[in-house]
Write a protein that holds these residues in place. Structure first.
Motif, mmCIF file in Angstrom:
data_model
loop_
_atom_site.group_PDB
_atom_site.id
_atom_site.type_symbol
_atom_site.label_atom_id
_atom_site.label_comp_id
_atom_site.label_asym_id
_atom_site.label_seq_id
_atom_site.Cartn_x
_atom_site.Cartn_y
_atom_site.Cartn_z
ATOM 1 N N GLU A 1 11.840 -4.514 3.841
ATOM 2 C CA GLU A 1 10.836 -3.478 3.664
ATOM 3 C C GLU A 1 9.415 -4.028 3.738
ATOM 4 O O GLU A 1 8.479 -3.327 4.087
ATOM 5 N N ALA A 2 9.267 -5.296 3.386
ATOM 6 C CA ALA A 2 7.962 -5.948 3.482
ATOM 7 C C ALA A 2 8.161 -7.369 3.993
ATOM 8 O O ALA A 2 9.097 -8.058 3.576
ATOM 9 N N VAL A 3 7.282 -7.798 4.881
ATOM 10 C CA VAL A 3 7.310 -9.163 5.408
ATOM 11 C C VAL A 3 5.903 -9.737 5.301
ATOM 12 O O VAL A 3 4.927 -9.098 5.723
ATOM 13 N N ILE B 1 1.357 -5.119 10.908
ATOM 14 C CA ILE B 1 2.296 -4.477 11.828
ATOM 15 C C ILE B 1 3.204 -3.538 11.058
ATOM 16 O O ILE B 1 3.687 -3.867 9.969
ATOM 17 N N SER B 2 3.411 -2.369 11.617
ATOM 18 C CA SER B 2 4.274 -1.373 10.974
ATOM 19 C C SER B 2 5.092 -0.657 12.040
ATOM 20 O O SER B 2 4.587 -0.349 13.121
ATOM 21 N N SER C 1 0.831 -1.208 0.000
ATOM 22 C CA SER C 1 0.000 0.000 0.000
ATOM 23 C C SER C 1 0.865 1.257 0.000
ATOM 24 O O SER C 1 1.767 1.411 0.830
ATOM 25 N N GLY C 2 0.597 2.144 -0.954
ATOM 26 C CA GLY C 2 1.340 3.405 -1.041
ATOM 27 C C GLY C 2 2.717 3.285 -1.632
ATOM 28 O O GLY C 2 3.498 4.248 -1.604
ATOM 29 N N LYS C 3 3.063 2.107 -2.188
ATOM 30 C CA LYS C 3 4.409 1.914 -2.734
ATOM 31 C C LYS C 3 4.349 1.452 -4.188
ATOM 32 O O LYS C 3 3.402 0.777 -4.596
ATOM 33 N N ASN C 4 5.355 1.830 -4.954
ATOM 34 C CA ASN C 4 5.482 1.395 -6.346
ATOM 35 C C ASN C 4 6.603 0.376 -6.521
ATOM 36 O O ASN C 4 6.685 -0.299 -7.544
ATOM 37 N N THR D 1 6.365 -2.762 6.385
ATOM 38 C CA THR D 1 5.040 -3.228 6.789
ATOM 39 C C THR D 1 5.030 -4.754 6.750
ATOM 40 O O THR D 1 5.596 -5.361 5.847
ATOM 41 N N MET D 2 4.371 -5.342 7.713
ATOM 42 C CA MET D 2 4.299 -6.798 7.827
ATOM 43 C C MET D 2 2.840 -7.216 7.923
ATOM 44 O O MET D 2 2.027 -6.570 8.591
#
Length: 520
Positions: free
Chosen positions: A296-298, A404-405, A219-222, A351-352
């Motif tokens: 960066e992402a999990v 979770i963030s 979300s919010g990322k390219n 963000t996870m």
């Protein structure tokens, strides 16, 4: 490729897979058919790349090359570019044609040759960057298994037949914009999962759930620098994230050896270069392999309420992943141990999203202590999403997603979504449709309270509930029943009583006419 053509291909592959099945379990014949499809993929990639290298040469077709000097050059370039090498006579088509040749004209026995080819693929990577990614990749393909046939001749005929069918399919690997084979591979993995019972949960997360997790962490990322799954199974969840945004590097860990092999095949087959994925085989909680990395992402779908060493291993008490929370997750339920591990590996801007059983939301004792620390001290919990029951393979229990963030924008509240009733029946399972998924994601991104569906709870309210996250505490889904009109009910009962009396009188009249005793 149209949707109809895609479905036709999937059906074709599934029919080929079933030719192998015989008396094998779903997870056994899965390893063979997916292994053969992977071999075909490697072969066709090698063929296409070698032909590209030969564009300026006199002989432009790889299968016609005999000179060892030229083959040495192609091998050197192939290992650098592809990570492996196949000689012209080792290509899938060559094996399929030999296996299906007229046995009266020439020798069509290929089992030994095929085993050598699979071994040679691995050998070609020895001492190179890709060695670890191809090490023992085909170890689950036992070509001498009696489950393939009672005699070598029977096994040879079956395997040759399957290779022959696969050889007729064009996966269009020369089309850079097509992922026909990747989609078909995912379809087959899903089909095998549906027939594998309890074992399915070990290697596959349903695509509908994977899509939710992927959309949340992107979300919010390219673009994502990295994505990590500590219990990666077949790798499908990692690859799903890449369907949402560009992902630079993939990381994962898997305990089961066979599933680990499947995950590596899945990565390579989806055209993820060997330099851009790092999958390891080991127990994540006991022997974490990427502990120095931050992601960066999990995303994860850990085994629900699995056992782990916990207090039985004194090293965990001082492990940085767990020590700050005050207590270790109970030995009988590792759910929060996985959560703590993932939080430790999450980057500050990351963000996870992970799937867990509902028990993590309300169980007390050590889990209550961990939950309180996560919310009160760390303030990392962003959202709790309740999913329908019976959507996972191997279990019918309802599950939830914890989001979770470490850099929460809305750090004074927690979003609760009750999506437990948003599903449709699919045979003996439940499934989320695109509309259900879209509603969950829109609600998460808009962070809004919707009557009987979602609620934005302030941290004080969560504290008042003693950090119990059970969704019904926050999202009221109670439906009031229609009020009962007692006067109408009374009149209806009176009408029924009168009708019964009339019937009794008729029965008495009939009995007198027949000269028999009345039944009452």
């Amino acid at each position: 490729m149209s949707e109809d053509q895609k479905k036709a291909l999937e059906t074709q592959l599934w029919n080929i897979a079933n030719e192998l099945r015989g008396k094998m379990d779903a997870d056994e014949f899965r390893d063979y058919i997916l292994g053969f499809i992977f071999y075909k993929y490697l072969s066709e990639k090698q063929h296409l790349y070698a032909n590209k290298l030969l564009e300026t040469e006199t002989v432009k077709e790889y299968i016609k090359i005999k000179e060892e000097e030229i083959l040495d050059v192609i091998k050197e370039e192939s290992v650098l570019k592809l990570g492996y090498f196949l000689r012209p006579e080792e290509l899938f088509t060559a094996m399929a044609e030999k296996g299906n040749a007229d046995e009266e004209v020439e020798d069509n026995f290929i089992l030994e040759d095929l085993q050598s080819v699979l071994n040679n693929i691995e050998q070609s990577t020895m001492g190179t960057e890709s060695e670890e990614d191809f090490n023992k990749l085909f170890e689950d393909l036992d070509l001498n298994s009696t489950k393939l046939g009672r005699s070598p001749k029977a096994r040879n005929e079956l395997i040759a037949k399957v290779l022959g069918h696969l050889d007729q399919i064009d996966f269009k690997l020369d089309d850079a914009d097509s992922d026909i084979l990747g989609d078909a591979y995912e379809y087959l993995i899903g089909q095998f999962a549906s027939g594998a019972g309890k074992k399915a949960g070990e290697f596959y997360t349903p695509q509908q759930v994977s899509k939710i997790l992927a959309k949340i962490v992107t979300s919010g990322k390219n673009r994502l620098k990295s994505v990590y799954d500590p219990t990666c199974g077949s790798g499908s969840l990692l690859l799903r994230v890449a369907k949402e945004v560009k992902v630079d590097d993939f990381y994962g860990q898997e305990l089961n050896r066979t599933t680990y092999n499947l995950a590596r095949m899945n990565m390579i087959l989806h055209d993820v270069h060997y330099r851009h994925f790092d999958l390891q085989q080991e127990d994540t909680l006991k022997e974490p392999q990427h502990l120095e990395e931050r992601f960066e992402a999990v995303v994860a779908n850990p085994p629900f309420s699995a056992k782990w060493a916990g207090k039985k291993n004194p090293l965990f008490e001082n492990d940085e992943r767990f020590s700050q929370y005050g207590k270790l997750a109970p030995s009988s339920k590792a759910d929060f141990a996985f959560v703590q591990h993932m939080i430790y590996q999450l980057a500050e801007n990351g963000t996870m999203a992970c799937v867990l059983p509902h028990g993590v939301l309300f169980r007390g004792s050590a889990e209550g202590t961990i939950r309180k620390y996560l919310i009160e001290k760390l303030n990392y919990l962003d959202a709790v999403i309740g999913l329908p029951s019976n959507i996972f393979y191997g279990t019918g229990i309802p599950t939830c997603i914890l989001v979770i963030s470490k850099c929460r924008v809305n750090d004074d509240n927690i979003l609760f979504i009750d999506a437990s009733e948003g599903y449709e029946k699919d045979g003996n399972k439940n499934k989320l449709t695109e509309a259900h998924i879209e509603r969950i994601i829109d609600t998460y991104r808009n962070r809004e309270t919707i009557e009987k569906y979602s609620y934005v709870a302030g941290l004080e309210e969560v504290k008042e509930n003693d950090y119990n996250l059970n969704i019904p505490r926050y999202v009221d889904t109670f439906e009031e029943e229609e009020p009962v009109d007692l006067d109408s009910v009374s009149l209806e009962l009176k009408r029924i009583g009168m009708a019964l009396n009339e019937n009794d009188e008729k029965v008495v009249g009939f009995c007198k006419a027949l000269g028999i005793a009345t039944p009452f």
